[in-house]
Write an enzyme that holds these catalytic residues in place. Structure first.
Site, PDB file in Angstrom:
ATOM      1  CE  LYS A 282      -4.207   1.481   2.422  1.00  0.00           C
ATOM      2  NZ  LYS A 282      -5.097   1.139   3.570  1.00  0.00           N
ATOM      3  CD  GLU A 368     -19.125  -3.141   8.853  1.00  0.00           C
ATOM      4  OE1 GLU A 368     -18.363  -2.272   8.391  1.00  0.00           O
ATOM      5  OE2 GLU A 368     -19.347  -4.238   8.278  1.00  0.00           O
ATOM      6  NE  ARG A 396     -21.113  -3.867   5.662  1.00  0.00           N
ATOM      7  CZ  ARG A 396     -20.456  -4.124   4.525  1.00  0.00           C
ATOM      8  NH1 ARG A 396     -20.372  -3.193   3.595  1.00  0.00           N
ATOM      9  NH2 ARG A 396     -19.907  -5.281   4.320  1.00  0.00           N
TER      10      ARG A 396
END
Length: 636
Positions: A282, A368, A396
Site C-alpha cells: 500500500k 459489522e 449493515r
C-alpha cells in the site's frame, strides 16, 4: 511523449511491451501522486494496485469482461486506463469524477460498490447470469485481504466453489491492511503465505536446472510438476482455499508486471473459479506514504506531493477527537467499559483507548454484523461495550442491533461517526439513514449531542445504561464552540435544552446535533425580520421526549431541522404526536430528502437541499405571513 497520453482505453495496453508497461506503471504513480495530492482521496490503496490493474486490463477485455473492485476506492487506476485521466482535476468534487466506480461515468464500471465485502456476491450473480444466457464472459474481482474479513465475502466464496464452470477470476490484493493492518485468522493465514516463498523458489530452481538437460530435461520437469499438489501442501499450504474447491495460484509479487500478466493469463484460460493471490504494498512509490505507519495514506486531504505534509495550516478539533478523549477518561474510571470497531480503529478515534487499554479494545475486521452480536455477548458478561463505526456502516448490522442487542435488552452503546451529510465520498457514505432505521428498534435511545460537553455527558449516560441499546451520532465536521443552554426542562433522556428564548414568541425551532447551531442562525434571521422565536435542543432525540412534546404543544408553529432523513426522523414523529395532542399546532420539518445524494462538499449539498439558514428562514417567513394572526405562546 509520455506513454500515459497514448492510453485512450484498455486495448492500447496490448500494444505495449513488458518494459513499456513497467514505465507506464511509473507514470501512473506519478500522475496519482500529483493529482490526488491536490484534491484529496484514497491515494495509498491505488498506489498499491497499479501493476495489478494494468495486468487485468492487459489480459481481460473490459467492459465485455466485467471488472469489479472491492472496495471501489481502489479503482483510480482503472479509471485512468478507461479514458478518465482528465477527470482527476475534479476528483470527488461537485459534478466531477467519483472516488468510486460510477456507472454514469463509464461502461467499464459495472458496480458502484463502496461498502466492503460485497463484490464477490455481485461477481457470482453476474457470472451465473452470463452462463444462463450462453455468453462467454469472465468476471474479474479485485478484493483486498481486508474485505475478506467480512462474512459476506465467505458466503459468496462458499457458493462460487460449488459451481466449477463459473468463469470468475478472484484477484486477492493482499497488502496486509484495510485501513490499518488486517486482523484475524485470515490475516494470519495470508501472512504465512506472504512470508513463505519456498514453493515458487523450488519450482523455479527445478525448472531452470532441468531445462538445461537435453531431451530428458522437460519430461522430467513435467513429471515432477505432477507432484505439485503434494509439494504445495508441504511448502506453502493453501488448505483454506483448496478445501473450498477453488483453484489457487500464487502468492505472486503484485508489482511484478510479468508475473501478474502470466498468472492472470493462466487464470483466464482455466474457465472456472480461480483465485490469484498477489502481494502488494500500500502506498508503493511514494516515500511519505510507505513510511506512514498508521494507514499508509489510505485517505488523504490536500497534501504536498513531495513531502506528503498536509497543506492546511489550521488544525481544528473534530467530533472524533472529542469522542476519543472522552473514551479514555471513562476507561480510566470504568474497567467494565470495552471498545469494538470494524477495521477502523483510528478513523473512529479509538486509537488512544487502544494505547491506554490494549486488552479492552477489539478490532474485528470489516465485520459489522459480528461486531454487534459479539458486543451483545460482552454485555451479557457484565461489561459495557462501545461499538464505534461510521454511521453508514452500521446499516449493515441492523438485524443484529434489533435481534441480538435490543431483543435481549443488552446495554451496548453505538458511537456513530460521520453521521449526517458527509459529502465528497458520495451517496454511499452519507450517514443519513441511522435515525430512520434505528428509531424503529424497541427500547433504543438515540442522542445527537450539539457540542463537546453534551457529547461527554451523553456518553457517560450511555455507558451506565445496562438494559437497552444506546446510540450517539455526530458529524465529521469541525467540533463547534460550546453552545450553552439558557434553561433546561426534564431530566436524563427526557432533557430538553432551551438555547434561545424570545419574549412572546409564537414559534419554536428544534435543532439538535450538528444542526443546533443552524437553528440559532435561523432564529437570528427571523428576529431580523421581526419574528420572535425560541430554540430548543432535545439532546436525546429518539424516542420522542414527553418533555419536548409538552414544550412544542405551547407554540402555534414548530420548526424541526435535522441532519438525517425526514422519513422516520424526529420531525415526522413529532408531527404525528402533535396531531393527537395539540392539533392546532402547525409544523414545518426540514431534513434530508429520501433519495441518494450526489457527491459534493457538505455546504454544496446543504444548499441543494435548501438546508441553509437563509432557505429555512425564508420558508418559515412564508408560513408566518400566511398565518398572520398566530396567538402568543402560553406562558411557561
Amino acid at each position: 511523449m509520455s506513454l500515459l497520453t497514448k492510453i485512450g482505453g484498455p486495448r492500447d495496453l496490448r500494444t505495449l511491451s513488458r518494459r513499456q508497461l513497467t514505465s507506464l506503471a511509473s507514470e501512473i504513480r506519478g500522475f496519482l501522486i500529483n493529482r490526488v495530492s491536490r484534491t484529496g482521496g484514497h491515494l495509498g490503496p491505488n498506489l498499491g494496485v497499479v501493476e495489478l490493474t494494468l495486468g487485468i486490463h492487459r489480459v481481460f477485455n473490459s467492459p465485455h469482461d466485467p471488472i469489479i473492485f472491492d472496495t471501489g476506492h481502489q479503482s483510480y487506476v482503472h479509471k485512468i486506463l478507461t479514458g478518465r485521466a482528465e477527470g482527476f482535476e475534479h476528483l470527488r468534487q461537485r459534478g466531477g469524477l467519483s472516488g468510486y466506480p460510477s456507472r454514469s461515468e463509464s461502461e467499464h464500471d459495472w458496480v458502484e460498490n463502496s461498502h466492503a465485502s460485497t463484490a464477490l456476491s455481485w461477481a457470482e450473480g453476474l457470472a451465473k447470469g452470463f452462463r444462463l444466457r450462453g455468453e462467454e464472459r469472465t468476471v474479474v474481482v479485485v478484493v483486498g485481504d481486508g474485505a475478506l474479513t467480512g462474512g459476506m465475502a465467505w458466503e459468496a466464496l462458499n457458493n462460487i466453489a460449488t459451481q466449477p464452470d463459473l468463469r470468475i477470476v478472484i484477484v486477492v490484493n493482499d497488502n496486509g491492511r484495510s485501513y490499518t493492518p488486517t486482523v484475524g485468522g485470515l490475516a494470519e493465514h495470508l501472512s504465512g503465505l506472504r512470508t513463505d516463498q519456498r514453493y515458487e523458489r523450488t519450482l523455479s530452481f527445478i525448472k531452470n536446472k532441468l531445462n538445461r538437460v537435453p531431451l530428458l530435461g522437460r519430461p522430467i520437469y513435467d513429471l515432477l510438476h505432477g507432484f505439485k499438489t503434494g509439494m504445495k501442501d508441504i511448502l506453502a499450504p493453501q488448505g483454506m482455499f483448496s478445501d473450498l474447491g477453488l483453484k489457487y495460484t500464487g502468492p505472486i509479487d503484485g508489482h511484478d508486471i510479468r508475473a501478474v500478466v502470466s498468472h492472470l493469463e493462466r487464470a483466464r484460460h482455466f474457465e472456472g473459479p480461480v483465485l490469484v493471490h498477489a502481494i502488494t504494498q500500500k502506498g508503493k512509490g511514494f516515500k511519505a506514504a510507505e513510511e506512514h505507519e498508521r494507514d499508509q495514506f489510505h485517505a488523504i486531504g490536500k497534501i504536498d506531493e513531495v513531502t506528503g505534509q498536509p497543506l492546511s495550516d489550521a488544525v481544528q478539533a473534530t467530533w472524533t477527537d472529542a469522542f476519543s478523549e472522552a473514551m479514555v477518561r471513562i476507561g480510566e474510571r470504568r474497567p467494565d467499559v470495552v471498545a469494538i470497531t470494524a477495521a477502523m480503529l483510528y478513523p473512529t478515534g479509538l486509537g488512544r483507548f487502544a494505547a491506554a487499554f490494549p486488552d479492552r479494545v477489539f478490532d474485528v475486521g470489516i465485520a459489522e454484523q459480528h461486531a454487534v452480536a459479539s458486543a451483545s455477548g460482552l454485555a451479557r458478561t457484565g461489561l459495557h461495550p462501545v461499538v464505534a463505526v461510521y454511521a453508514t456502516f452500521l446499516n449493515r448490522a441492523f438485524d443484529q442491533v434489533l435481534m441480538d442487542v435490543a431483543l435481549h435488552g443488552e446495554g451496548v452503546t453505538f458511537a456513530l461517526d460521520r453521521a449526517g451529510i458527509t459529502g465528497t465520498d458520495g451517496p454511499s457514505h452519507n450517514g443519513m439513514w441511522d435515525l430512520s432505521l434505528f428509531g424503529l428498534v424497541p427500547g433504543i435511545e438515540i442522542s445527537a449531542p450539539r457540542d463537546q460537553p453534551r457529547l461527554v455527558a451523553a456518553l457517560e449516560r450511555a455507558v451506565t445504561v445496562q438494559d437497552a441499546p444506546t446510540v450517539l451520532r455526530y458529524s465529521k465536521e469541525r467540533l463547534p464552540d460550546e453552545i450553552p443552554a439558557i434553561a433546561t426542562r426534564g431530566l436524563g433522556r427526557d432533557q430538553v435544552d432551551l438555547l434561545r428564548i424570545d419574549a412572546g414568541a409564537r414559534l419554536l425551532i428544534i435543532g439538535y446535533g450538528q444542526f443546533a447551531g443552524l437553528g440559532l442562525e435561523v432564529a437570528e434571521k427571523l428576529a431580523a425580520e421581526g419574528v420572535a422565536c425560541c430554540v430548543a435542543d432535545p439532546i436525546w432525540c429518539l424516542p420522542l421526549s414527553p418533555e419536548l412534546l409538552r414544550l412544542a404543544s405551547r407554540y402555534d408553529l414548530v420548526v424541526s431541522i435535522e441532519d438525517g432523513l425526514m422519513a422516520g426522523g424526529l420531525g415526522e414523529r413529532l408531527r404525528a404526536k402533535l396531531a393527537d395532542h395539540a392539533p392546532g399546532v402547525r409544523m414545518l420539518a426540514f431534513g434530508i430528502e429520501q433519495r441518494f445524494l450526489s457527491q459534493g462538499t457538505r455546504d454544496e449539498i446543504l444548499a441543494e437541499l435548501r438546508l441553509t439558514s437563509s432557505d429555512i428562514a425564508r420558508s418559515v417567513l412564508e408560513m408566518v405571513v400566511r398565518a398572520q394572526d398566530l396567538p402568543a405562546a402560553q406562558p411557561s
